[in-house]
Motif scaffolding. Sequence first.
Motif, short mmCIF file in Angstrom:
data_model
loop_
_atom_site.label_atom_id
_atom_site.label_comp_id
_atom_site.label_asym_id
_atom_site.label_seq_id
_atom_site.Cartn_x
_atom_site.Cartn_y
_atom_site.Cartn_z
N LEU A 11 0.76 -1.03 0.06
CA LEU A 11 -0.23 -0.02 0.01
C LEU A 11 0.95 1.23 -0.03
N GLU A 12 1.90 1.29 0.83
CA GLU A 12 2.79 2.39 0.73
C GLU A 12 3.54 2.58 -0.39
N ASP A 13 3.83 1.46 -1.11
CA ASP A 13 4.57 1.52 -2.15
C ASP A 13 3.68 2.31 -3.36
N ARG A 14 2.56 1.75 -3.62
CA ARG A 14 1.83 1.85 -4.63
C ARG A 14 1.02 3.38 -4.39
N PHE A 15 0.69 3.64 -3.20
CA PHE A 15 -0.21 4.81 -2.86
C PHE A 15 0.58 5.84 -1.89
N PRO A 16 1.91 6.47 -2.01
CA PRO A 16 2.40 7.17 -1.31
C PRO A 16 1.98 8.21 -0.41
N ASP A 17 0.85 8.92 -1.15
CA ASP A 17 0.08 9.99 -0.59
C ASP A 17 -1.16 9.72 0.09
N VAL A 18 -1.27 8.38 0.51
CA VAL A 18 -2.18 8.00 1.46
C VAL A 18 -1.55 7.43 2.80
N GLN A 19 -2.42 7.56 3.93
CA GLN A 19 -2.13 7.17 5.14
C GLN A 19 -2.85 5.96 5.51
#
Length: 80
Positions: A11-19
Amino acid sequence: MIDVEKLSKELEDRFPDVQFEVYDDCVEIDFDFNSIELMFHSKGDIDIKTMYLQPKYLKKVGEIVSLVGDNIVNFKLVEE
């Protein structure tokens, strides 16, 4: 249950702008004033609860839900 560390990294790799807060039974998602909770059940079902979601982010949320769903399916297959 899911592999929390693996899903968190994806999730962090694919969506870096999301917490994200990833737990063994749910994922909490926050971005741009949007708040979504995905709760997992023993049969692999997912409850999706939104506190607030702007329509322009439906595609992004769909991609996140798909990634989470893939992890649930793949983890169940590995367990069996």
